[in-house]
Design an enzyme around this catalytic site. Structure first.
Site: not given
Length: 821
Positions: A222, A274-276
């Protein structure tokens, strides 16, 4: 005998009143009596209680170990350990006595006492004895300030005061780019970032209310907003993620941490990570091939942990990536606090808790208010998620709770989230299984100082509205669906449910019209704004469709009955103008509410979508008046499509939210029949998720993206993909079925289409250059549970569109996850 009856009566009173103490969060232990303490009129008890050393007649309040110890012992205080945050409160006919081990415990006792005073009947406090202490050490809230508006410092302080009265002691603001550092000021948005001095001021202010403000900086995924700056292109793994194997990235993080850390007294620092999805897509590719994504990720996290230790901080991180590679828990830096998140409603959250328990990591459970990209939070899912996830986390040794508030979207304000924040605070302090009505009753009196529960009645009515199919679980995407067609084209949308939506909004408006609350009236306006948005939407759907019908009828009568034609035209124009004026009022009112929370930054973006739609209305009104001018001169009315009024009613509910692959070129021997998903197991097993990526045979990284069509009946792939020539793409969704069954898929497309359901090809055909909704049908054999639907779509020469729905059944959705109801 008389004494026995008195004791029995007292026992009845105690049991009967256990749930009648108006305090939020629910106290640990309460015993009520038949005694009453009379409050003096004209005394501002709340103000006095918030003063640290104020003296109040008949109130005895103090810290254990002081001059009141003997007095406390006579009342039987301190028989149970209270810890640093607990307190003991005694009320009888003559006195109010409050004791704690620490000033923080005394502060929380005062919050409970204030709440009791707010709810006092006839200016009398119920006799009672409370022993109260929290179930967990950390009771927190996270507010996302990076995907839209950034609150003013004044509103952030207001949040702190509100959170403190709910006994919240931890706060963090999710930060991607809204911090302005001296060494790297380039990525901070002008007018939309907090300086280090502001963070320090906020941290010190929070400390006054016993809230630990934890620094926060998104340190891996992000990262798109930071990476937009040319200065940081050298540390990019992709356009959305930092390069985790480059030393320059670590130096950048060291710079950020070194400047931010001193502004916060907390020993923790939340790095997120997160969410890599893009690990291995850039500079880390070789390391990932050598060691695996899990190991490369963990090595990076350990280096971040070391940098933070140099700055006197302990690392907090989201747990989702580690849960994908649980073996790395053996090499992850010990002392790391795992923030394990999940926002859905499940009976068991063991999947998100047990791996950390088994490896001995401190962990914090992170449920959510579930407001992301929604006009109003989805409390149908958020309430059970908060209640069950927190309870199971506490039972398994969680060190705390972080209730997440993701303010992602263009129609969101934090004032719509307080109910979920309060419910999370309730269960963070004292996990319980009380009915929601019990919580509402206490919250109404204790926090809002209201005898009625009209605010919560309105919230629950909105929750019921989320079940209406047309609202798509309150998604704000519904609000921005295209309402006015492009010139020369037509548009279709369904009118089903919109009369019900309008009537429900009127009912909510009636509920909110007579507020009884003395505190936080602004939240009535926040939810009144929700109904205003939905009322506009309902009226616009109905009135624009009617206007199109009236205009078409006027065309039929323009020669034979000009008087009737003119009357029809006047009515049609009135409809359009009314919709335009309603939208303008929604924009004005929303702007006013928005500015009471947020900085000027981002406001232009918020208003831009409104302005575009208002411009569409102005254009259609101008075109309409031009057509009427022709009519009055004896010339034919302009065709509906040419004045942007070719609007038709749509039957059925279409799948308009999909995961979309990039475009693949059909060249060098690659044909439509080539399986281009071999890098992720092939078309028959494809099951991507948002952000999922894989490598094709050329070693190129292929990344799936989320896409929601602005149209109600079709998806145009030309919009997200912008590809020309001979290309194809894939679209993917899931369809949940409660039972094994065969359903009929109804669809249309341009170019070529193949449909794969649960790995089986069920349709394959060359189409035409013209899109016809529902031109084709085929059977789908569904199993009970989740079914995978993959569309393979070849582009036509001039356009690239498709439509898809399930005929004759009711379907609801959460983004690209559909469910047969």
């Amino acid at each position: 005998m008389k004494r026995i009856l008195s004791i029995c009566l007292l026992m009845v009173i105690v049991v009967f009143n256990l749930s009648a103490v108006d305090i939020v969060p629910l106290p640990y232990k309460v015993k009520t009596t038949n005694k009453k303490f009379s409050l003096e009129t004209g005394v501002d008890y709340e103000k006095l209680l918030m003063e640290r050393n104020a003296s109040i007649k008949s109130f005895q309040m103090g810290i254990r170990g002081g001059e009141l110890d003997g007095f406390f012992q006579k009342l039987g205080f301190f028989k149970e350990e209270l810890g640093d945050e607990g307190y003991e409160l005694h009320i009888d006919n003559n006195q109010v006595v409050l004791a704690a081990n620490t000033p923080q415990g005394l502060f929380y006792g005062k919050q409970s006492l204030i709440q009791l005073i707010r709810g006092a009947k006839n200016n009398k406090l119920q006799g009672l004895h409370i022993i109260d202490k929290p179930a967990v050490k950390f009771r927190g809230v996270m507010d996302d300030i990076s995907r839209g508006p950034v609150p003013t410092l004044e509103y952030m302080k207001y949040q702190i005061r509100r959170l403190a009265e709910l006994k919240i002691n931890t706060l963090t603001y999710y930060t991607e780019h809204v911090v302005r550092t001296e060494k790297h000021p380039e990525f901070a948005p002008p007018g939309g970032a907090l300086s280090i001095a502001e963070w320090k001021e906020l941290s010190e202010y929070a400390k006054e209310y016993y809230i630990e403000l934890i620094p926060n900086f998104q340190s891996l995924g992000h990262a798109e907003k930071v990476l937009l700056s040319p200065k940081f292109q050298n540390i990019a793994e992709s356009n959305t993620m930092y390069a985790l194997t480059k030393p320059e990235t670590l130096e950048f993080m060291r710079d950020i941490y070194t400047e931010m850390s001193p502004a916060f007294e907390s020993k923790f620092f939340h790095v997120n990570c997160d969410e890599t999805f893009d690990i291995g897509r850039g500079p880390s590719a070789e390391k990932v091939k050598e060691l695996g994504a899990g190991r490369v990720y963990t090595d990076y996290m350990n280096q971040l942990s070391a940098i933070l230790k140099d700055n006197g901080k302990c690392m907090m991180m989201w747990g989702d990536i580690v849960l994908q590679y649980p073996e790395v828990l053996d090499i992850l830096a010990k002392g790391t606090v795992m923030m394990t998140w999940e926002y859905s409603d499940y009976d068991s959250y063991s999947k998100w808790i047990d791996p950390f328990v088994e490896k001995g990591f401190d962990f914090i459970v992170c449920p959510g208010v579930l407001n992301s990209s929604r006009i109003s939070p989805n409390y149908k899912m958020a309430i059970p998620n908060l209640q069950k996830f927190i309870k199971q986390g506490v039972e398994k040794g969680a060190m705390g709770v972080l209730n997440t508030v993701w303010d992602e979207g263009s129609l969101q304000t934090f004032d719509r989230d307080w109910y979920g924040v309060a419910y999370g605070a309730e269960h963070s302090w004292n996990p319980n299984e009380k009915e929601l009505s019990d919580f509402d009753a206490r919250l109404s009196k204790a926090i809002y100082q209201s005898e009625g529960r009209e605010l919560f009645a309105a919230i629950h009515k909105l929750t019921e509205m989320s079940e209406i199919g047309a609202l798509d679980n309150m998604s704000e995407l519904v609000f921005w669906k295209t309402m006015i067609p492009e010139r020369g084209k037509y548009i279709q949308y369904s009118l089903a449910d919109w009369e019900d939506v309008f009537e429900a909004c009127l009912e909510i408006d009636s509920i909110l019209s007579k507020p009884t609350a003395k505190n936080y009236i602004r939240e009535y306006k926040a939810f009144g704004m929700v109904t205003a948005e939905y009322k506009y939407l309902a009226k616009a759907k109905l009135k624009l469709t009617e206007a199109a019908s009236l205009y078409a009828e006027a065309i039929e009568f323009q020669c034979q009955n000009k008087t009737k034609a003119k009357a029809l035209l006047d009515k049609a124009l009135t409809n359009i103008a009314e919709c335009r004026n309603d939208l303008a009022k929604v924009q004005k009112d929303y702007d006013a509410i928005w500015k009471k929370e947020n900085r000027e930054y981002w406001n232009n973006f918020e208003m831009e979508s409104f302005n575009r739609l208002l411009a569409d209305y102005d254009d259609i009104i101008t075109s309409f008046n031009t057509s009427v001018g022709y009519f009055e001169q004896g010339l034919p009315l302009i065709a509906p499509a040419d004045i942007r009024l070719d609007i038709r009613e749509l039957k059925g509910s279409y799948f308009t939210y999909w995961l979309i692959s990039p475009a693949f070129n059909l060249e060098n021997g690659v044909t439509f029949d080539t399986d281009l998903l071999k890098g992720m197991g092939g078309e028959s097993t494809a099951a991507p998720f948002p952000g999922f990526s894989f490598f094709n045979e050329k070693g190129e990284s292929i990344k799936w993206m989320k896409y929601s069509s602005s149209l109600s009946d079709r998806v145009s792939l030309d919009t997200p993909l912008d590809a020309k020539g001979k290309v194809l793409s894939y679209a993917y969704c899931t369809l949940e079925s409660l039972k094994e069954q065969t359903v009929i898929a109804s669809f249309g497309f341009t170019g070529k289409l193949e449909i794969v359901c649960n790995g089986v090809s069920v349709f394959k055909r060359q189409g035409s250059e013209t899109m016809i909704t529902d031109e084709y049908q085929c059977k789908l054999n569904l199993k009970a549970g989740k079914n995978k639907i993959l569309l393979k779509l070849g582009r036509a020469t001039n356009n690239w569109e498709f439509s898809f729905r399930i005929a004759d059944v009711k379907v609801s959705s959460r983004k690209n996850k559909y469910q047969i109801d």
